[in-house]
Design a protein around this motif. Structure first.
Motif, PDB file in Angstrom:
ATOM      1  N   LYS B  92      43.258  23.427  35.598  1.00  0.00           N
ATOM      2  CA  LYS B  92      44.094  24.492  35.039  1.00  0.00           C
ATOM      3  C   LYS B  92      45.098  23.925  34.044  1.00  0.00           C
ATOM      4  O   LYS B  92      45.343  24.519  32.983  1.00  0.00           O
ATOM      5  CB  LYS B  92      44.823  25.234  36.159  1.00  0.00           C
ATOM      6  CG  LYS B  92      45.582  26.456  35.620  1.00  0.00           C
ATOM      7  CD  LYS B  92      45.836  27.488  36.681  1.00  0.00           C
ATOM      8  CE  LYS B  92      46.251  28.805  36.036  1.00  0.00           C
ATOM      9  NZ  LYS B  92      46.380  29.877  37.015  1.00  0.00           N
ATOM     10  N   SER B 102      40.112  29.454  40.088  1.00  0.00           N
ATOM     11  CA  SER B 102      40.202  29.802  41.505  1.00  0.00           C
ATOM     12  C   SER B 102      39.422  28.804  42.342  1.00  0.00           C
ATOM     13  O   SER B 102      38.201  28.741  42.265  1.00  0.00           O
ATOM     14  CB  SER B 102      39.659  31.215  41.731  1.00  0.00           C
ATOM     15  OG  SER B 102      39.731  31.524  43.100  1.00  0.00           O
ATOM     16  N   GLU B 104      37.598  27.640  45.587  1.00  0.00           N
ATOM     17  CA  GLU B 104      36.853  28.558  46.434  1.00  0.00           C
ATOM     18  C   GLU B 104      36.459  27.848  47.746  1.00  0.00           C
ATOM     19  O   GLU B 104      35.914  26.752  47.714  1.00  0.00           O
ATOM     20  CB  GLU B 104      35.596  29.011  45.687  1.00  0.00           C
ATOM     21  CG  GLU B 104      35.018  30.298  46.162  1.00  0.00           C
ATOM     22  CD  GLU B 104      33.942  30.785  45.213  1.00  0.00           C
ATOM     23  OE1 GLU B 104      33.984  31.962  44.809  1.00  0.00           O
ATOM     24  OE2 GLU B 104      33.046  29.991  44.854  1.00  0.00           O
ATOM     25  N   GLU B 125      40.337  32.287  48.072  1.00  0.00           N
ATOM     26  CA  GLU B 125      40.364  32.330  46.603  1.00  0.00           C
ATOM     27  C   GLU B 125      41.803  32.331  46.116  1.00  0.00           C
ATOM     28  O   GLU B 125      42.737  32.494  46.904  1.00  0.00           O
ATOM     29  CB  GLU B 125      39.673  33.612  46.108  1.00  0.00           C
ATOM     30  CG  GLU B 125      38.212  33.756  46.505  1.00  0.00           C
ATOM     31  CD  GLU B 125      37.255  32.875  45.694  1.00  0.00           C
ATOM     32  OE1 GLU B 125      37.715  32.216  44.734  1.00  0.00           O
ATOM     33  OE2 GLU B 125      36.064  32.833  46.042  1.00  0.00           O
ATOM     34  N   SER B 126      41.965  32.201  44.806  1.00  0.00           N
ATOM     35  CA  SER B 126      43.301  32.350  44.217  1.00  0.00           C
ATOM     36  C   SER B 126      43.430  33.794  43.716  1.00  0.00           C
ATOM     37  O   SER B 126      42.416  34.505  43.618  1.00  0.00           O
ATOM     38  CB  SER B 126      43.484  31.365  43.068  1.00  0.00           C
ATOM     39  OG  SER B 126      42.930  31.904  41.902  1.00  0.00           O
ATOM     40  N   ASP B 128      43.569  34.754  40.864  1.00  0.00           N
ATOM     41  CA  ASP B 128      42.808  34.904  39.602  1.00  0.00           C
ATOM     42  C   ASP B 128      41.399  35.438  39.833  1.00  0.00           C
ATOM     43  O   ASP B 128      40.732  35.868  38.888  1.00  0.00           O
ATOM     44  CB  ASP B 128      42.668  33.537  38.919  1.00  0.00           C
ATOM     45  CG  ASP B 128      43.966  33.113  38.242  1.00  0.00           C
ATOM     46  OD1 ASP B 128      44.856  33.975  38.104  1.00  0.00           O
ATOM     47  OD2 ASP B 128      44.075  31.928  37.880  1.00  0.00           O
ATOM     48  N   TYR B 129      40.954  35.363  41.110  1.00  0.00           N
ATOM     49  CA  TYR B 129      39.531  35.625  41.394  1.00  0.00           C
ATOM     50  C   TYR B 129      39.002  36.952  40.830  1.00  0.00           C
ATOM     51  O   TYR B 129      37.971  36.958  40.155  1.00  0.00           O
ATOM     52  CB  TYR B 129      39.282  35.518  42.898  1.00  0.00           C
ATOM     53  CG  TYR B 129      37.834  35.647  43.280  1.00  0.00           C
ATOM     54  CD1 TYR B 129      36.925  34.643  42.979  1.00  0.00           C
ATOM     55  CD2 TYR B 129      37.361  36.777  43.944  1.00  0.00           C
ATOM     56  CE1 TYR B 129      35.593  34.752  43.331  1.00  0.00           C
ATOM     57  CE2 TYR B 129      36.026  36.904  44.293  1.00  0.00           C
ATOM     58  CZ  TYR B 129      35.139  35.882  43.986  1.00  0.00           C
ATOM     59  OH  TYR B 129      33.825  35.998  44.330  1.00  0.00           O
ATOM     60  N   ASP B 145      50.392  34.888  44.125  1.00  0.00           N
ATOM     61  CA  ASP B 145      50.618  33.441  44.204  1.00  0.00           C
ATOM     62  C   ASP B 145      51.588  33.112  45.349  1.00  0.00           C
ATOM     63  O   ASP B 145      51.478  32.065  45.972  1.00  0.00           O
ATOM     64  CB  ASP B 145      51.180  32.916  42.881  1.00  0.00           C
ATOM     65  CG  ASP B 145      50.083  32.822  41.822  1.00  0.00           C
ATOM     66  OD1 ASP B 145      48.939  32.479  42.182  1.00  0.00           O
ATOM     67  OD2 ASP B 145      50.364  33.108  40.631  1.00  0.00           O
ATOM     68  N   TYR B 209      43.266  30.900  49.397  1.00  0.00           N
ATOM     69  CA  TYR B 209      42.515  29.692  49.752  1.00  0.00           C
ATOM     70  C   TYR B 209      43.311  28.758  50.655  1.00  0.00           C
ATOM     71  O   TYR B 209      42.777  28.051  51.515  1.00  0.00           O
ATOM     72  CB  TYR B 209      42.018  28.952  48.504  1.00  0.00           C
ATOM     73  CG  TYR B 209      43.092  28.439  47.558  1.00  0.00           C
ATOM     74  CD1 TYR B 209      43.573  29.249  46.539  1.00  0.00           C
ATOM     75  CD2 TYR B 209      43.597  27.144  47.687  1.00  0.00           C
ATOM     76  CE1 TYR B 209      44.545  28.792  45.672  1.00  0.00           C
ATOM     77  CE2 TYR B 209      44.568  26.677  46.822  1.00  0.00           C
ATOM     78  CZ  TYR B 209      45.046  27.509  45.810  1.00  0.00           C
ATOM     79  OH  TYR B 209      46.011  27.057  44.965  1.00  0.00           O
TER      80      TYR B 209
END
Lengths: 254, 402
Positions: B92, B102, B104, B125-126, B128-129, B145, B209
């Motif tokens: 990132k 993300s 996983e 996941e984050s 962003d998924y 977040d 996650y």
């Protein structure tokens, strides 16, 4: 005033190279034809008259000599250039009429204008074709197709087609060969009328009767001119037609 | 020569022999028709596969950890404990053109809710998924977040899970138990359907996650990392940069990870339909060639039949090129008319195939253009020799022809 000849042939030769033997079809023909003349070129088959006709008509090129048509040297032109000359300066009339079948008289007459160098509008094409047909007395038959016309009428359509581009020269190859005697005289009448109007006509024929309607007779033999003289006892088509009609009536009365 | 005159002459000549013109065109009609029909069918199939691949997400590059081998047993991609959260963070921060990442973690668990239980895929996941997967939230919202940092006990669930555990109740705000840990449902994903491999994508529970790794699976590595590139054009760049970065970070001789992009997946998935379309195209072009030969044949007959007409036209002043153009236009008219009918017929038969088999068929506009141009081209190619032959005729010979 000296008028320039339409046709000036000077020592024209044509040799066909077919296989091993060269055929010398035309051997040195010199001939001038002035505007307004009506000339019959005569000769038996093999005399070279057809070959000479093809060269005068720019369908073929002489192998020797010089040919000026309307002052232009056409003896050295290539195929396409000769096509342009034919379109512009020569009107053809054939023994077998050579009309496009299944195409109306009007469209047959319009056909040469398709190939004009200068664009002719569809409207003008129609008008010119129409007036050309009227000139030969077929104005009312413009929409007829060749198979709906008699032989004489078909030949008139062919004459109209030959005239439509206002050529310098009308070239007829045995124009009465496929016609009966009365129709032949009628066609000759058309020619005489056109000639009186100032059109130059050269006609190839082997019939002396037909040649006598012209003004000048040129006789070929073995590729050379043997006689070139004015027609003395020239026949008038209108008079001859009248005689023929009278004779026919006499037979019917009898 | 007039512009439209040759078309008029050609039209008249073709109308004169209607049956013959029709039979001649038939070759082109069948050829073009089969090209259009086969292109329509394969384009429809390709589009279907592409849609499936697109449902995986937008410009996605996926990093899988390597294959874990233990005592001769090979665990397959994603089994080796090589990818970490730090790797994801590095991607990132250090790789350009990356818009979302993300990490996983995947696991199957028996879950409880509403007095019912269900075995489903639990994915860490984050936030962003959903963006990476181009997946809408139907109700509620995605976890944040903050939830990731605080190991939040929050879950976003798929449509199938909703159907199985909550029925028609609104699951948002309700509780879901995974390994005896209660999670609060904060959102529901929109239905996405089956993926390319026939798996139900809606049978899923998403949790942060971090929560997955600390609370449920208790592990330190991730199965894979999903990365979204900024655009389609940067996918390959991002893929290469990730490769370089991770090789650098892992310092292993053999790469212990794999980077796959959506483009590659797309290419693999459409390979079959591509082969099919090449095959069908090859068959169709054979019939086009046969059609072209038919036109050439008929044009040769036509030139011979009309030798006298050609002679007359030449006598009154048609040049070689006038005759050439006339016959070429006739050939092109034949093939182009055949092409038009073929296009219509091809589209109709594609519709019939679609109606009877249920395959989606699409006729691309470009191919209609290609069909027109190539049928005109066939006309020119197959008409050229007969037309050239006609233009070279000697007028004297042609006039004498009976």
């Amino acid at each position: 005033m000296q008028t320039r000849p339409v046709i000036e042939l000077a020592e024209i030769h044509k040799v066909y190279r077919t296989g091993e033997v060269d055929v010398h079809a035309v051997r040195g023909v010199s001939l001038d034809i002035l505007p307004g003349e009506f000339v019959a070129i005569m000769g038996s088959s093999g005399s070279g008259k057809s070959t000479l006709m093809n060269m005068i008509g720019c369908l073929d090129r002489p192998t020797g000599g010089k040919y000026l048509l309307d002052g232009i040297d056409v003896s050295t032109l290539d195929r396409d250039q000769r096509a342009v000359i034919r379109n512009d300066k020569i009107g053809f009339i054939f023994q077998g009429f050579n009309l496009l079948s299944r195409t109306t008289a009007q469209e047959n007459v319009e056909m040469p204008m398709l190939y004009n160098r200068h664009r002719v509008s569809a409207q003008e094409q129609k008008e010119r074709a129409r007036s050309s047909l009227e000139l030969v007395g077929l104005g009312k038959r413009a929409d007829h197709k060749p198979n709906q016309l008699s032989g004489g009428q078909q030949q008139r359509v062919a004459i109209a087609r030959a005239l439509v581009n206002k050529p310098s020269l009308l070239l007829a190859d045995e124009p009465t060969g496929n016609l009966d005697s009365q129709t032949s005289i009628e066609i000759m009448g058309v020619f005489q009328k056109l000639n009186e109007a100032g059109i130059t006509i050269v006609m190839v024929t082997h019939e002396l009767d037909v040649a006598r309607f012209t003004k000048r007779m040129v006789v070929l033999r073995d590729g050379k001119i043997v006689t070139d003289e004015l027609v003395r006892d020239r026949m008038d088509a209108a008079v001859e037609l009248g005689k023929l009609k009278a004779a026919q009536e006499a037979v019917k009365l009898a | 020569m007039k512009l439209f005159a040759p078309f008029k002459i050609a039209g008249r000549a073709l109308r004169r022999n209607k049956m013959r013109s029709l039979l001649t065109m038939l070759g082109i009609i069948i050829g073009v028709g089969s090209v259009i029909a086969s292109v329509s069918i394969t384009t429809g199939a390709t589009k279907q596969v592409e849609d499936k691949v697109a449902s995986l997400g937008q410009n996605v590059v996926t990093v899988f950890s390597g294959n874990f081998t233990s005592g001769g047993m090979r665990g397959g991609w994603g089994s080796a404990p090589t990818l970490t959260i730090e790797d994801a963070r590095a991607i990132k921060n250090e790789v350009g053109n990356v818009v979302a990442v993300s990490p996983e973690v995947r696991d199957r668990e028996q879950i409880l809710a509403n007095g019912l239980n269900w075995n489903t895929q639990i994915q860490g996941e984050s936030p962003d998924y959903p963006q990476i997967r181009d997946w809408d939230i139907a109700s509620g919202s995605m976890f944040t977040d903050g939830d990731v940092r605080s190991l939040g006990k929050v879950a976003v669930i798929g449509k199938t899970v909703v159907d199985q555990l909550y029925g028609s109740d609104d699951p948002v705000g309700q509780t879901l138990v995974i390994r005896n840990i209660p999670f609060k449902v904060v959102g529901v994903l929109a239905a996405k359907g089956f993926n390319l491999f026939g798996q139900d994508q809606d049978d899923v529970v998403l949790i942060p996650y971090t929560s997955h790794m600390r609370r449920i699976t208790k592990r330190t590595f991730v199965n894979s990392i999903m990365v979204q590139a900024a655009s389609k054009d940067t996918i390959n760049l991002v893929q290469n940069d990730i490769n370089t970065l991770l090789r650098d970070r892992h310092k292993s001789a053999e790469p212990d990870f794999t980077v796959r992009s959506q483009l590659e997946l797309m290419q693999m998935a459409t390979a079959t339909t591509r082969i099919m379309s090449v095959l069908l195209g090859a068959i169709a072009s054979v019939s086009l060639i046969v059609g072209g030969i038919g036109i050439m044949n008929i044009m040769l007959v036509s030139v011979t039949e009309r030798t006298r007409e050609i002679g007359i036209r030449m006598a009154v002043g048609a040049r070689g090129r006038d005759i050439l153009i006339q016959f070429l236009i006739e050939a092109v008219t034949l093939s182009l008319a055949g092409g038009m009918v073929g296009i219509a017929l091809g589209m109709i038969s594609a519709q019939i195939v679609a109606a009877t088999t249920g395959w989606p068929t699409i006729t691309p506009f470009a191919w209609i253009g290609i069909a027109c141009v190539s049928s005109a081209g066939i006309g020119i190619v197959s008409g050229f020799y007969p037309a050239w032959k006609a233009s070279r005729l000697d007028p004297i010979e042609a006039l004498r022809y009976e």
